[in-house]
Design a protein around this motif. Structure first.
Motif, mmCIF file in Angstrom:
data_model
loop_
_atom_site.group_PDB
_atom_site.id
_atom_site.type_symbol
_atom_site.label_atom_id
_atom_site.label_comp_id
_atom_site.label_asym_id
_atom_site.label_seq_id
_atom_site.Cartn_x
_atom_site.Cartn_y
_atom_site.Cartn_z
ATOM 1 N N SER A 36 0.840 -1.191 0.000
ATOM 2 C CA SER A 36 0.000 0.000 0.000
ATOM 3 C C SER A 36 0.882 1.250 0.000
ATOM 4 N N ILE A 37 0.273 2.400 -0.251
ATOM 5 C CA ILE A 37 0.997 3.670 -0.217
ATOM 6 C C ILE A 37 1.602 3.892 1.171
ATOM 7 N N ALA A 38 0.821 3.647 2.212
ATOM 8 C CA ALA A 38 1.316 3.852 3.579
ATOM 9 C C ALA A 38 2.517 2.953 3.864
ATOM 10 N N TYR A 39 2.451 1.710 3.396
ATOM 11 C CA TYR A 39 3.560 0.785 3.607
ATOM 12 C C TYR A 39 4.795 1.256 2.849
ATOM 13 N N ARG A 40 4.616 1.656 1.587
ATOM 14 C CA ARG A 40 5.753 2.111 0.771
ATOM 15 C C ARG A 40 6.375 3.369 1.374
ATOM 16 N N ARG A 41 5.526 4.271 1.892
ATOM 17 C CA ARG A 41 6.032 5.493 2.521
ATOM 18 C C ARG A 41 6.863 5.154 3.756
ATOM 19 N N TYR A 49 14.794 7.870 3.150
ATOM 20 C CA TYR A 49 14.109 8.808 2.261
ATOM 21 C C TYR A 49 13.060 9.583 3.045
ATOM 22 N N VAL A 50 12.506 10.644 2.429
ATOM 23 C CA VAL A 50 11.535 11.479 3.140
ATOM 24 C C VAL A 50 10.137 10.850 3.190
ATOM 25 N N GLY A 51 9.878 9.871 2.347
ATOM 26 C CA GLY A 51 8.592 9.178 2.393
ATOM 27 C C GLY A 51 7.523 9.770 1.495
ATOM 28 N N GLU A 52 7.922 10.610 0.562
ATOM 29 C CA GLU A 52 6.968 11.180 -0.404
ATOM 30 C C GLU A 52 7.264 10.609 -1.790
ATOM 31 N N ALA A 53 6.244 10.530 -2.622
ATOM 32 C CA ALA A 53 6.428 10.023 -3.983
ATOM 33 C C ALA A 53 6.984 11.127 -4.881
ATOM 34 N N CYS A 54 7.885 10.742 -5.766
ATOM 35 C CA CYS A 54 8.449 11.695 -6.729
ATOM 36 C C CYS A 54 7.365 12.115 -7.714
ATOM 37 N N PRO A 55 7.229 13.444 -7.971
ATOM 38 C CA PRO A 55 6.214 13.904 -8.931
ATOM 39 C C PRO A 55 6.519 13.469 -10.368
ATOM 40 N N GLU A 56 7.767 13.136 -10.678
ATOM 41 C CA GLU A 56 8.147 12.727 -12.033
ATOM 42 C C GLU A 56 7.980 11.234 -12.273
ATOM 43 N N ASN A 59 8.331 7.137 -7.726
ATOM 44 C CA ASN A 59 9.034 6.279 -6.780
ATOM 45 C C ASN A 59 9.175 7.008 -5.453
ATOM 46 N N PHE A 60 9.211 6.243 -4.367
ATOM 47 C CA PHE A 60 9.339 6.827 -3.032
ATOM 48 C C PHE A 60 10.817 6.956 -2.666
ATOM 49 N N THR A 61 11.565 7.678 -3.529
ATOM 50 C CA THR A 61 13.014 7.784 -3.325
ATOM 51 C C THR A 61 13.476 9.243 -3.260
ATOM 52 N N LEU A 62 12.633 10.114 -2.705
ATOM 53 C CA LEU A 62 13.035 11.514 -2.538
ATOM 54 C C LEU A 62 13.894 11.669 -1.296
#
Length: 81
Positions: A36-41, A49-56, A59-62
């Motif tokens: 889930s999104i919560a799990y991936r975050r 990582y900061v736990g936010e999805a990249c707008p481009e 991926n959750f690698t910001l």
């Protein structure tokens, strides 16, 4: 270590697992396909990582990059150069 856990018994282990899930702020998805999104975050935060999805690339690698964030996957930044 393993010896301490063995002496505490199964009940103590169940309580620890429950507390760990609550402390991390997620529970494993039961009916969803994939994480889930919560799990991936949460997983991203555990990896630094900061736990936010990249707008481009989504991926959750910001990572924090000064006042902005930079994506380790595609290299894009959020509003800075």
């Amino acid at each position: 270590g393993g010896v301490v856990h063995a002496l505490r018994g199964a009940t103590a282990l169940k309580v620890e697992e429950k507390d760990a899930s609550v402390a991390l702020g997620f529970s494993l998805p039961s009916s969803e396909v994939g994480p889930s999104i919560a799990y991936r975050r949460t997983e991203a935060k555990l990896k630094g990582y900061v736990g936010e999805a990249c707008p481009e690339c989504a991926n959750f690698t910001l990572v924090r990059n000064g006042t902005c964030m930079k994506c380790d996957t595609c290299g894009s930044t959020t509003g800075c150069s």
